[in-house]
Motif scaffolding. Structure first.
Motif, PDB file in Angstrom:
ATOM      1  N   PHE A 124      -9.897  -5.908  10.866  1.00 51.12           N
ATOM      2  CA  PHE A 124     -11.028  -5.826   9.937  1.00 51.12           C
ATOM      3  C   PHE A 124     -11.308  -7.143   9.212  1.00 51.12           C
ATOM      4  O   PHE A 124     -12.424  -7.660   9.299  1.00 51.12           O
ATOM      5  CB  PHE A 124     -10.788  -4.666   8.965  1.00 51.12           C
ATOM      6  N   GLN A 184      -7.870  -1.649  11.542  1.00 51.68           N
ATOM      7  CA  GLN A 184      -7.635  -2.093  10.177  1.00 51.68           C
ATOM      8  C   GLN A 184      -7.047  -3.500  10.148  1.00 51.68           C
ATOM      9  O   GLN A 184      -7.376  -4.296   9.273  1.00 51.68           O
ATOM     10  CB  GLN A 184      -6.679  -1.133   9.461  1.00 51.68           C
ATOM     11  N   THR A 194     -11.590   2.068   2.293  1.00 50.91           N
ATOM     12  CA  THR A 194     -10.671   3.096   2.803  1.00 50.91           C
ATOM     13  C   THR A 194     -10.213   2.734   4.208  1.00 50.91           C
ATOM     14  O   THR A 194     -10.762   1.837   4.836  1.00 50.91           O
ATOM     15  CB  THR A 194     -11.357   4.459   2.844  1.00 50.91           C
ATOM     16  N   SER A 195      -9.223   3.474   4.724  1.00 48.63           N
ATOM     17  CA  SER A 195      -8.655   3.096   6.013  1.00 48.63           C
ATOM     18  C   SER A 195      -9.480   3.604   7.184  1.00 48.63           C
ATOM     19  O   SER A 195      -9.140   3.359   8.320  1.00 48.63           O
ATOM     20  CB  SER A 195      -7.221   3.614   6.117  1.00 48.63           C
ATOM     21  N   GLY A 196     -10.589   4.333   6.899  1.00 49.52           N
ATOM     22  CA  GLY A 196     -11.382   4.813   8.012  1.00 49.52           C
ATOM     23  C   GLY A 196     -12.564   3.919   8.345  1.00 49.52           C
ATOM     24  O   GLY A 196     -13.244   4.127   9.340  1.00 49.52           O
ATOM     25  N   VAL A 197     -12.844   2.908   7.511  1.00 45.98           N
ATOM     26  CA  VAL A 197     -14.043   2.085   7.713  1.00 45.98           C
ATOM     27  C   VAL A 197     -13.653   0.673   8.118  1.00 45.98           C
ATOM     28  O   VAL A 197     -12.623   0.144   7.699  1.00 45.98           O
ATOM     29  CB  VAL A 197     -14.924   2.027   6.445  1.00 45.98           C
ATOM     30  N   THR A 198     -14.518   0.097   8.977  1.00 44.93           N
ATOM     31  CA  THR A 198     -14.365  -1.318   9.327  1.00 44.93           C
ATOM     32  C   THR A 198     -15.754  -1.933   9.384  1.00 44.93           C
ATOM     33  O   THR A 198     -16.750  -1.218   9.344  1.00 44.93           O
ATOM     34  CB  THR A 198     -13.726  -1.503  10.721  1.00 44.93           C
ATOM     35  N   ASP A 213      -5.053  -1.064  -3.058  1.00 46.13           N
ATOM     36  CA  ASP A 213      -5.432   0.346  -3.183  1.00 46.13           C
ATOM     37  C   ASP A 213      -4.479   1.051  -4.154  1.00 46.13           C
ATOM     38  O   ASP A 213      -3.287   1.136  -3.905  1.00 46.13           O
ATOM     39  CB  ASP A 213      -5.337   0.984  -1.793  1.00 46.13           C
ATOM     40  N   VAL A 223      -2.055   3.573  17.781  1.00 44.83           N
ATOM     41  CA  VAL A 223      -3.301   4.228  17.378  1.00 44.83           C
ATOM     42  C   VAL A 223      -4.383   3.186  17.148  1.00 44.83           C
ATOM     43  O   VAL A 223      -4.145   2.165  16.495  1.00 44.83           O
ATOM     44  CB  VAL A 223      -3.079   5.041  16.087  1.00 44.83           C
ATOM     45  N   ARG A 244      -4.175   4.185  -4.917  1.00 48.28           N
ATOM     46  CA  ARG A 244      -3.888   5.599  -4.657  1.00 48.28           C
ATOM     47  C   ARG A 244      -2.462   5.754  -4.159  1.00 48.28           C
ATOM     48  O   ARG A 244      -2.080   5.151  -3.169  1.00 48.28           O
ATOM     49  CB  ARG A 244      -4.851   6.136  -3.606  1.00 48.28           C
ATOM     50  N   ARG A 276      -9.915  12.343  16.041  1.00 52.94           N
ATOM     51  CA  ARG A 276     -10.624  11.220  16.648  1.00 52.94           C
ATOM     52  C   ARG A 276     -10.643  11.334  18.165  1.00 52.94           C
ATOM     53  O   ARG A 276     -11.630  10.992  18.817  1.00 52.94           O
ATOM     54  CB  ARG A 276      -9.917   9.929  16.243  1.00 52.94           C
ATOM     55  N   GLN A 286      -7.040   3.245  15.233  1.00 54.59           N
ATOM     56  CA  GLN A 286      -7.490   3.068  13.850  1.00 54.59           C
ATOM     57  C   GLN A 286      -6.677   1.990  13.136  1.00 54.59           C
ATOM     58  O   GLN A 286      -7.225   1.166  12.401  1.00 54.59           O
ATOM     59  CB  GLN A 286      -7.337   4.406  13.107  1.00 54.59           C
ATOM     60  N   LYS A 288      -5.460  12.943  11.931  1.00 59.05           N
ATOM     61  CA  LYS A 288      -6.659  12.165  12.241  1.00 59.05           C
ATOM     62  C   LYS A 288      -6.687  11.753  13.706  1.00 59.05           C
ATOM     63  O   LYS A 288      -7.746  11.631  14.312  1.00 59.05           O
ATOM     64  CB  LYS A 288      -6.653  10.904  11.347  1.00 59.05           C
ATOM     65  N   VAL A 289      -5.478  11.520  14.269  1.00 59.57           N
ATOM     66  CA  VAL A 289      -5.398  11.073  15.663  1.00 59.57           C
ATOM     67  C   VAL A 289      -6.071  12.096  16.563  1.00 59.57           C
ATOM     68  O   VAL A 289      -6.909  11.767  17.403  1.00 59.57           O
ATOM     69  CB  VAL A 289      -3.920  10.880  16.051  1.00 59.57           C
ATOM     70  N   ARG A 324       0.870  -1.180   0.000  1.00 59.15           N
ATOM     71  CA  ARG A 324       0.000   0.000   0.000  1.00 59.15           C
ATOM     72  C   ARG A 324       0.894   1.212   0.000  1.00 59.15           C
ATOM     73  O   ARG A 324       1.777   1.321   0.863  1.00 59.15           O
ATOM     74  CB  ARG A 324      -0.894  -0.035   1.262  1.00 59.15           C
ATOM     75  N   ARG A 379      -3.331  -5.196   6.228  1.00 57.47           N
ATOM     76  CA  ARG A 379      -4.728  -5.637   6.047  1.00 57.47           C
ATOM     77  C   ARG A 379      -4.877  -6.445   4.770  1.00 57.47           C
ATOM     78  O   ARG A 379      -5.505  -7.502   4.748  1.00 57.47           O
ATOM     79  CB  ARG A 379      -5.643  -4.422   6.023  1.00 57.47           C
TER      80      ARG A 379
END
Lengths: 335, 223
Positions: free
Chosen positions: A254, A251, B59-63, A312, A245, A314, B89, A247, B85-86, A215, A284
């Motif tokens: 997930f 991931q 995307t990296s914001g969804v689970t 991805d 973190v 991008r 959030r 988030q 983002k940290v 990625r 991931r």
């Protein structure tokens, strides 16, 4: 000033000569290689290395592809010796396109006549015999241009598609199915053409699989072991230490959470390059791929539709000269 | 089943790294557990289409977790500055915690009859507050006969949600006392919006009044 001549036009005799030379060269090659010269196909030629053969064949100018694929398809001369064109729509400028539309409309009228005859007999039913085409798509504009050997505009292409759709919507259009199928391409039955990593077994009899993911600029590799404990190690560290973190940890979890196998697998991951978020994304992808070998087809398809198996695309967009960044321009000054 | 591909190609200034052929991913688990019999005809068609087309990456914001809320994610992204983002959030979680604390305090202080009415779930409060802030009509600047008129127009759902969130954030950033933390300001404003008071609700009503006042020009809209 010299006017531009347009794309180079090759005469029919020239192309025929190229085809003969190609055939002769093919026979020579087959003889030299000791293969069967009668059944020497294009695929056998493709296997040979070009440089090696150039020295052998330097007497003959040999194209490694059939001339039809090298020289673009061209129109033969469209008018006879007396100057009168053959096709009745020649003076429209786009004769193949307009003749196609003309034929299509003729077919629509034929279907309507058929419907009228059935109505007269009292056998007409509204929802009978619509064409069933299967998973397929219309020819793209480029493919249609190749077929017709002439350029058409987007507007013309749209009109063609609309007229086709109109014909398909009429009842009793199944009589023209063969005509329609000529302008459709079959879609692959499934986009699920995934490379599944093989399922191996290590010394203790524990099943495991390895997969890689990428990625942005991060590369990762994951070994998924079917132990039943749910430990995760990244570059030797615990995942709680490596990804402080929330988030990023989300991931990682997930794909496992999506399949409902959270506590079942042990993960041993290595990751390098990129930043915190892209490393998590790479991991991931690797986890989802490794998970494929433990799951059924339906589950794999569900993962694909959840967007877990697509890499991805991008990446960071480059900075352009004359601008401050990739998109930001320098401050505009009126003078 | 016919695959109706887009016949016209529109040249947009903003492009995406994905081919327009790619479809959006569906992340929730429930969408895949429904059996064939429950689906309507369009949903069956959608499923078949999804089986044939490639899908974009999530995307990296969804689970797929139950704690993931698209509205909250959108709000966090809108609050985020310089890609931090940290921090965004963190502010969001502190806001929700703060709302919960205040509501639980209120709950314990209230008498028996009032306790049922008090809402303690910060997520429902957030959603309801945002709903209360969403404008119904918006104004567009349309030029006619050399002058620009403010014409009332219908808004799409996305636009309404965006406006509600934007007003909430700008209001908290600008109009509060500078020594309070953002989460404190946000929780105050959200609780006020939940009770249909506060500056954001006032702004929404002002917009509605302007639209009502300019009702005469509504026919200038041609779409």
């Amino acid at each position: 000033n010299l006017a531009a001549a347009g794309p180079e036009k090759f005469t029919l005799e020239y192309i025929q000569k190229q085809v003969e030379e190609y055939e002769i060269g093919k026979r020579h090659l087959a003889n030299m290689m000791g293969e069967d010269s009668e059944n020497f196909t294009q695929e056998d030629i493709d296997l040979f290395d070009f440089i090696y053969l150039f020295f052998l064949l330097k007497q003959i100018c040999f194209y490694f592809q059939h001339p039809d694929e090298i020289f673009p398809k061209q129109r033969a001369v469209q008018w006879g010796a007396d100057g009168r064109p053959f096709h009745f729509l020649f003076y429209t400028g786009k004769q193949s396109y307009y003749s196609l539309m003309h034929d299509l409309y003729g077919k629509i009228l034929k279907i309507e006549k058929h419907q009228d005859r059935l109505r007269a007999k009292g056998l007409f039913s509204q929802d009978a015999q619509l064409i069933s085409l299967g998973p397929s798509r219309w020819l793209t504009k480029e493919e249609l241009e190749l077929l017709l050997v002439e350029t058409i505009s987007t507007h013309d292409y749209d009109r063609f598609i609309k007229l086709m759709e109109r014909m398909l919507a009429m009842p009793y259009s199944s009589t023209e199915e063969e005509f329609v199928q000529r302008y459709r391409r079959q879609l692959e039955a499934q986009s699920m053409k995934q490379m599944m990593p093989p399922l191996e077994k290590d010394e203790n009899g524990v099943a495991f699989s390895t997969a890689e993911g990428r990625r942005k600029t991060s590369d990762s590799s994951v070994i998924l072991r079917d132990c039943g404990s749910g430990h995760i190690t990244i570059n030797g560290q615990d995942y709680l230490q490596y990804f402080p973190v929330l988030q990023d940890r989300e991931q990682l979890m997930f794909p496992l959470q999506f399949m409902g196998v959270l506590g079942r697998f042990n993960l041993e991951c290595t990751v390098s390059g990129g930043g915190r978020s892209s490393q998590a994304g790479a991991l991931r992808l690797a986890i989802s791929r490794a998970l494929l070998s433990f799951l059924s087809e339906g589950d794999g398809e569900a993962m694909r539709q959840a967007g877990l198996l697509t890499p991805d695309p991008r990446v960071r967009e480059r900075k352009k000269p004359g601008q401050e960044g990739a998109r930001r321009k320098f401050t505009w000054k009126k003078r | 089943m016919c695959d109706k591909s887009a016949a016209t190609v529109v040249f947009l200034v903003r492009w995406s790294r994905y081919n327009p052929y790619y479809l959006e991913p569906e992340v929730s688990k429930e969408a895949y557990s429904r059996p064939e019999t429950e689906l309507s005809a369009e949903e069956k068609e959608q499923r078949e289409l999804k089986a044939l087309r490639p899908i974009k990456a999530a995307t990296s914001g969804v689970t797929s977790s139950v704690f993931d809320d698209p509205v909250i994610s959108k709000f966090i992204n809108m609050m985020m500055e310089h890609g931090n983002k940290v921090l965004a959030r963190e502010i969001m979680t502190q806001t929700l915690e703060n709302i919960k604390k205040k509501q639980v305090e209120k709950y314990h202080k209230a008498s028996e009859g009032e306790r049922e009415v008090i809402e303690c779930n910060p997520y429902t409060i957030f959603h309801q507050a945002l709903e209360n802030c969403k404008p119904v009509v918006g104004l567009a600047s349309i030029q006619k006969g050399g002058k620009y008129y403010q014409v009332p127009i219908p808004l799409t759902d996305n636009r309404r949600r965006f406006l509600a969130m934007k007003w909430m954030i700008t209001e908290c950033q600008d109009n509060k006392h500078r020594r309070t933390h953002m989460y404190e300001k946000l929780s105050q404003e959200l609780l006020a919006a939940f009770g249909k008071e506060g500056n954001v609700i006032k702004k929404k009503y002002e917009l509605h009044k302007m639209a009502e006042a300019n009702r005469a020009y509504a026919h200038y809209r041609w779409w």
